[in-house]
Design a protein around this motif. Structure first.
Motif, PDB file in Angstrom:
ATOM      1  N   ALA A  79      35.402  41.968  22.011  1.00  0.00           N
ATOM      2  CA  ALA A  79      34.447  41.623  23.067  1.00  0.00           C
ATOM      3  C   ALA A  79      33.969  42.892  23.770  1.00  0.00           C
ATOM      4  O   ALA A  79      34.572  43.959  23.629  1.00  0.00           O
ATOM      5  N   LYS A  80      32.898  42.741  24.523  1.00  0.00           N
ATOM      6  CA  LYS A  80      32.348  43.860  25.285  1.00  0.00           C
ATOM      7  C   LYS A  80      32.269  43.518  26.776  1.00  0.00           C
ATOM      8  O   LYS A  80      32.365  42.349  27.151  1.00  0.00           O
ATOM      9  N   GLY A  81      32.091  44.548  27.585  1.00  0.00           N
ATOM     10  CA  GLY A  81      31.798  44.357  29.001  1.00  0.00           C
ATOM     11  C   GLY A  81      32.803  43.530  29.777  1.00  0.00           C
ATOM     12  O   GLY A  81      34.023  43.723  29.661  1.00  0.00           O
ATOM     13  N   ALA A  82      32.288  42.562  30.527  1.00  0.00           N
ATOM     14  CA  ALA A  82      33.120  41.745  31.415  1.00  0.00           C
ATOM     15  C   ALA A  82      34.170  40.947  30.651  1.00  0.00           C
ATOM     16  O   ALA A  82      35.309  40.787  31.111  1.00  0.00           O
ATOM     17  N   GLN A  83      33.788  40.464  29.471  1.00  0.00           N
ATOM     18  CA  GLN A  83      34.739  39.680  28.676  1.00  0.00           C
ATOM     19  C   GLN A  83      35.885  40.557  28.169  1.00  0.00           C
ATOM     20  O   GLN A  83      37.027  40.112  28.086  1.00  0.00           O
ATOM     21  N   ALA A  84      35.590  41.793  27.830  1.00  0.00           N
ATOM     22  CA  ALA A  84      36.634  42.729  27.397  1.00  0.00           C
ATOM     23  C   ALA A  84      37.600  43.016  28.544  1.00  0.00           C
ATOM     24  O   ALA A  84      38.828  43.046  28.355  1.00  0.00           O
ATOM     25  N   GLU A  85      37.043  43.206  29.745  1.00  0.00           N
ATOM     26  CA  GLU A  85      37.884  43.445  30.916  1.00  0.00           C
ATOM     27  C   GLU A  85      38.752  42.227  31.232  1.00  0.00           C
ATOM     28  O   GLU A  85      39.926  42.353  31.581  1.00  0.00           O
ATOM     29  N   ALA A  86      38.149  41.049  31.091  1.00  0.00           N
ATOM     30  CA  ALA A  86      38.897  39.811  31.330  1.00  0.00           C
ATOM     31  C   ALA A  86      40.044  39.666  30.338  1.00  0.00           C
ATOM     32  O   ALA A  86      41.141  39.217  30.689  1.00  0.00           O
ATOM     33  N   ALA A  87      39.791  40.067  29.097  1.00  0.00           N
ATOM     34  CA  ALA A  87      40.821  39.980  28.053  1.00  0.00           C
ATOM     35  C   ALA A  87      42.004  40.896  28.361  1.00  0.00           C
ATOM     36  O   ALA A  87      43.164  40.528  28.170  1.00  0.00           O
ATOM     37  N   LYS A  88      41.693  42.097  28.862  1.00  0.00           N
ATOM     38  CA  LYS A  88      42.764  43.042  29.214  1.00  0.00           C
ATOM     39  C   LYS A  88      43.622  42.478  30.335  1.00  0.00           C
ATOM     40  O   LYS A  88      44.854  42.548  30.307  1.00  0.00           O
ATOM     41  N   LYS A  89      42.954  41.906  31.350  1.00  0.00           N
ATOM     42  CA  LYS A  89      43.679  41.338  32.488  1.00  0.00           C
ATOM     43  C   LYS A  89      44.517  40.128  32.077  1.00  0.00           C
ATOM     44  O   LYS A  89      45.563  39.855  32.661  1.00  0.00           O
TER      45      LYS A  89
END
Length: 232
Positions: A79-89
């Protein structure tokens, strides 16, 4: 002719191949007939009255077992962007986009059990479909691994999500837990799978939908179940 080890042969003596056991009896017996030193996985095989060659009779999906699978899975999120950040969290083990796809392609990298992807990344993932497909790793909307809600998908995998699909013989296979699970938890997981599958009967299938149900541990003997044990 297939040869079985001594432990398998001994364990098989406790299973009456002519019987269909009640779910309670079968769960007790599957734990007793485990032949490995490690904590074996308990699997179920459901033979369905379907023609896998017909598209409308091919089952595919995912479900979250009430008591989990007993195994933690490594998750890769594309994923990219906000979804990538959400995945990390949300606790994904690996997160990336084209860099991860290139790593798989160039390094033959498979240090993960599940891939979750956002829809916009599917064209890129499609380029390595021949690598991921045979290993059962290609994300699919039907198994909730192609989604814009990656947090929810990660949560489901961590809770004990299992994917299923009919094979070329019309069988569905799934994990129901580990031998170390107590009998009640194994039974609850098994009943949940059978009930869920039974509700997916295609309209074009006439008569009975589930032909047989068999459970077994890793390298252990198969135990047939009485379908009347289930509320289906």
């Amino acid at each position: 002719m297939k040869k079985f080890g001594k432990k398998y042969v001994e364990a098989s003596k406790n299973v009456d191949k002519t019987r269909e056991y009640s779910v309670t009896e079968a769960i007790k017996l599957v734990k007793e007939t485990s032949v490995t030193k490690f904590d074996s996985t308990v699997d179920v095989a459901i033979k369905l009255n379907v023609d896998p060659k017909k598209a409308d009779q091919q089952l595919r999906g995912s479900l979250v077992l009430p008591n989990g699978t007993g195994k933690s899975k490594k998750i890769l999120v594309i994923a990219k962007g906000a979804q990538a950040e959400a995945a990390k969290k949300a606790g994904a083990d690996y997160v990336g986009d084209k860099d991860m796809i290139e790593k798989i392609q160039k390094e033959n990298w498979f240090d993960y059990d599940v891939i979750i992807a956002t829809p916009d990344m599917m064209p890129e993932l499609g380029k390595i479909g021949k690598i991921l497909g045979p290993k059962g790793l290609m994300p699919n909307p039907k198994t909730n691994t192609v989604t814009m809600n990656v947090e929810s998908a990660i949560e489901d995998v961590k809770k004990g999500m299992v994917s299923f699909k009919t094979d070329t013989y019309g069988n569905v296979h799934s994990v129901i837990g580990k031998v170390s699970f107590d009998e009640a938890k194994l039974q609850e997981n098994l009943e949940y799978i059978i009930t869920t599958i039974s509700k997916l009967k295609p309209a074009s299938v006439k008569g009975k939908f589930i032909n047989s149900i068999t459970i077994a541990t890793t390298m252990g003997p198969g135990i047939k179940l009485d379908k009347n044990s289930f509320d289906i």
